[in-house]
Motif scaffolding. Structure first.
Motif, PDB file in Angstrom:
ATOM      1  N   ILE A  51      -2.246  22.603  -8.616  1.00  0.00           N
ATOM      2  CA  ILE A  51      -2.556  24.037  -8.560  1.00  0.00           C
ATOM      3  C   ILE A  51      -2.370  24.584  -7.146  1.00  0.00           C
ATOM      4  N   ALA A  52      -2.826  23.822  -6.151  1.00  0.00           N
ATOM      5  CA  ALA A  52      -2.767  24.289  -4.765  1.00  0.00           C
ATOM      6  C   ALA A  52      -1.355  24.236  -4.200  1.00  0.00           C
ATOM      7  N   ASP A  53      -0.565  23.240  -4.620  1.00  0.00           N
ATOM      8  CA  ASP A  53       0.777  23.067  -4.060  1.00  0.00           C
ATOM      9  C   ASP A  53       1.739  22.659  -5.176  1.00  0.00           C
ATOM     10  N   PRO A  54       2.132  23.616  -6.037  1.00  0.00           N
ATOM     11  CA  PRO A  54       2.998  23.284  -7.175  1.00  0.00           C
ATOM     12  C   PRO A  54       4.332  22.696  -6.710  1.00  0.00           C
ATOM     13  N   PRO A  55       4.757  21.598  -7.299  1.00  0.00           N
ATOM     14  CA  PRO A  55       6.031  20.980  -6.918  1.00  0.00           C
ATOM     15  C   PRO A  55       7.212  21.741  -7.508  1.00  0.00           C
ATOM     16  N   PRO A  56       8.423  21.542  -6.979  1.00  0.00           N
ATOM     17  CA  PRO A  56       9.600  22.216  -7.536  1.00  0.00           C
ATOM     18  C   PRO A  56      10.033  21.638  -8.885  1.00  0.00           C
ATOM     19  N   PHE A  57       9.666  20.387  -9.167  1.00  0.00           N
ATOM     20  CA  PHE A  57       9.981  19.801 -10.471  1.00  0.00           C
ATOM     21  C   PHE A  57       8.925  20.229 -11.483  1.00  0.00           C
ATOM     22  N   GLU A  58       9.228  20.058 -12.760  1.00  0.00           N
ATOM     23  CA  GLU A  58       8.302  20.494 -13.810  1.00  0.00           C
ATOM     24  C   GLU A  58       7.248  19.453 -14.138  1.00  0.00           C
ATOM     25  N   ARG A  59       7.662  18.186 -14.288  1.00  0.00           N
ATOM     26  CA  ARG A  59       6.726  17.127 -14.654  1.00  0.00           C
ATOM     27  C   ARG A  59       7.105  15.840 -13.937  1.00  0.00           C
ATOM     28  N   ALA A  60       6.094  15.055 -13.593  1.00  0.00           N
ATOM     29  CA  ALA A  60       6.328  13.726 -13.020  1.00  0.00           C
ATOM     30  C   ALA A  60       5.483  12.720 -13.790  1.00  0.00           C
ATOM     31  N   ARG A  61       6.062  11.551 -14.032  1.00  0.00           N
ATOM     32  CA  ARG A  61       5.342  10.480 -14.698  1.00  0.00           C
ATOM     33  C   ARG A  61       5.661   9.165 -13.980  1.00  0.00           C
ATOM     34  N   ALA A  62       4.720   8.227 -14.039  1.00  0.00           N
ATOM     35  CA  ALA A  62       4.911   6.901 -13.461  1.00  0.00           C
ATOM     36  C   ALA A  62       4.222   5.878 -14.346  1.00  0.00           C
ATOM     37  N   VAL A  63       4.679   4.652 -14.268  1.00  0.00           N
ATOM     38  CA  VAL A  63       4.110   3.571 -15.076  1.00  0.00           C
ATOM     39  C   VAL A  63       2.729   3.181 -14.569  1.00  0.00           C
ATOM     40  N   CYS A  64       2.611   3.052 -13.236  1.00  0.00           N
ATOM     41  CA  CYS A  64       1.395   2.484 -12.670  1.00  0.00           C
ATOM     42  C   CYS A  64       1.169   2.990 -11.257  1.00  0.00           C
ATOM     43  N   LEU A  65      -0.015   2.720 -10.754  1.00  0.00           N
ATOM     44  CA  LEU A  65      -0.314   3.022  -9.366  1.00  0.00           C
ATOM     45  C   LEU A  65       0.378   1.987  -8.475  1.00  0.00           C
ATOM     46  N   HIS A  66       0.624   2.377  -7.246  1.00  0.00           N
ATOM     47  CA  HIS A  66       1.242   1.461  -6.280  1.00  0.00           C
ATOM     48  C   HIS A  66       0.146   0.557  -5.721  1.00  0.00           C
ATOM     49  N   ASP A  67       0.044  -0.657  -6.282  1.00  0.00           N
ATOM     50  CA  ASP A  67      -0.998  -1.590  -5.860  1.00  0.00           C
ATOM     51  C   ASP A  67      -0.343  -2.924  -5.522  1.00  0.00           C
ATOM     52  N   GLU A  68      -1.147  -3.954  -5.389  1.00  0.00           N
ATOM     53  CA  GLU A  68      -0.621  -5.266  -4.976  1.00  0.00           C
ATOM     54  C   GLU A  68       0.419  -5.790  -5.953  1.00  0.00           C
ATOM     55  N   ILE A  69       0.151  -5.672  -7.244  1.00  0.00           N
ATOM     56  CA  ILE A  69       1.072  -6.213  -8.246  1.00  0.00           C
ATOM     57  C   ILE A  69       2.360  -5.388  -8.321  1.00  0.00           C
ATOM     58  N   SER A  70       2.230  -4.076  -8.401  1.00  0.00           N
ATOM     59  CA  SER A  70       3.433  -3.235  -8.501  1.00  0.00           C
ATOM     60  C   SER A  70       4.272  -3.324  -7.228  1.00  0.00           C
ATOM     61  N   ARG A  71       3.603  -3.443  -6.085  1.00  0.00           N
ATOM     62  CA  ARG A  71       4.347  -3.578  -4.822  1.00  0.00           C
ATOM     63  C   ARG A  71       5.171  -4.862  -4.819  1.00  0.00           C
ATOM     64  N   GLU A  72       4.612  -5.951  -5.332  1.00  0.00           N
ATOM     65  CA  GLU A  72       5.349  -7.212  -5.396  1.00  0.00           C
ATOM     66  C   GLU A  72       6.567  -7.081  -6.319  1.00  0.00           C
ATOM     67  N   LEU A  73       6.409  -6.384  -7.440  1.00  0.00           N
ATOM     68  CA  LEU A  73       7.532  -6.169  -8.356  1.00  0.00           C
ATOM     69  C   LEU A  73       8.629  -5.337  -7.697  1.00  0.00           C
ATOM     70  N   VAL A  74       8.234  -4.232  -7.052  1.00  0.00           N
ATOM     71  CA  VAL A  74       9.214  -3.352  -6.416  1.00  0.00           C
ATOM     72  C   VAL A  74       9.941  -4.068  -5.284  1.00  0.00           C
TER      73      VAL A  74
END
Length: 266
Positions: free
Chosen positions: A88-111
């Motif tokens: 609401i405070a800072d609307p992005p230029p794209f319409e929608r964003a989705r992600a599988v997971c938060l960036h944590d220890e496990i996802s960081r290792e995968l990436v």
């Protein structure tokens, strides 16, 4: 290897390439000698390579309720179309964003394994999870476009991880991918370690849709694909370039998403 092939997410081909039957036998032999293991902890698995139950449980999957615009988790379910304070405070230029997971220890290792250690099998699994997490975005997309690398970084890394993900998502969904629709026209400093404002400055004006590619995205809903959404500076700069190039709408799909602890309490 051609620069075009690198841009398309291909890796160098080495050694003998036999027929399909040979490939199946080779994979069977490898599975017999080297049983499948967990992508992260490398503990043996009974079935095909993936995540063991422990690592699966440790991955911070993003599930509803989340912001309808940014896809960030919300502490309370305020309805399917609810927006976070940030959206609401800072609307992005794209319409929608989705992600599988938060960036944590496990996802960081995968990436990191996928991007820096050439483990392309991780990219295939990540893309499958992205298709599920962003099912509505994938369904609505007319064309899939990856966040591009500058040619110098592409040469050093040997493949564009976003292009690998985009190709896999396109193959799974049947939606066409335009892997060269967006170009990085200016080399930028690595975003890692930069503050939010510095990230925005770093990528400002760094992307463009080349004239010969504008017809491919003209008035279409573009699904922009990348591996990690950190502050959003890169995908926002890419979105603005796509809209300037004639795209009708832009959605963003990533594997992981960096979210501040404060935003999780909203």
């Amino acid at each position: 290897m051609s620069e075009s092939a690198r841009e398309n997410g291909e890796r160098p081909r080495r050694g003998f390439h036999g027929g399909k039957a040979v490939g199946v036998l080779a994979r069977g032999f490898i599975d017999f000698v080297l049983p499948p293991v967990c992508f992260v902890c490398e503990n043996p698995l009974d079935a095909s390579p993936g995540l063991c139950m422990t690592c699966w449980a440790r991955l911070s999957w993003i599930e509803r309720p989340y912001c309808a615009r940014l896809g960030t988790p919300m502490a309370y379910d305020l309805g399917e179309d609810a927006l976070s304070a940030e959206a609401i405070a800072d609307p992005p230029p794209f319409e929608r964003a989705r992600a599988v997971c938060l960036h944590d220890e496990i996802s960081r290792e995968l990436v990191h394994g996928f991007k820096y250690r050439d483990r392309l099998e991780l990219g295939a699994a990540m893309a499958r999870w992205m298709v599920r997490a962003g099912a509505d975005l994938v369904r609505d997309a007319d064309v899939i476009v990856p966040v591009p690398l500058h040619r110098r970084r592409l040469w050093r890394r040997r493949f564009n991880q976003a292009a690998v993900l985009a190709r896999a998502i396109a193959s799974s969904s049947g939606t066409p991918a335009e892997l060269r629709a967006l170009s990085r026209i200016r080399a930028t400093q690595r975003q890692v370690g930069l503050e939010r404002k510095s990230r925005q400055t770093n990528v400002r004006g760094a992307f463009a849709v080349e004239r010969e590619m504008r017809e491919a995205i003209s008035k279409r809903r573009v699904l922009l694909v990348d591996d990690v959404y950190t502050t959003g500076a890169t995908v926002k700069a890419c979105t603005r370039a796509l809209l300037r190039g004639g795209a009708g709408h832009v959605d963003v799909l990533t594997f992981a998403r960096v979210v501040s602890p404060a935003s999780l309490t909203i």
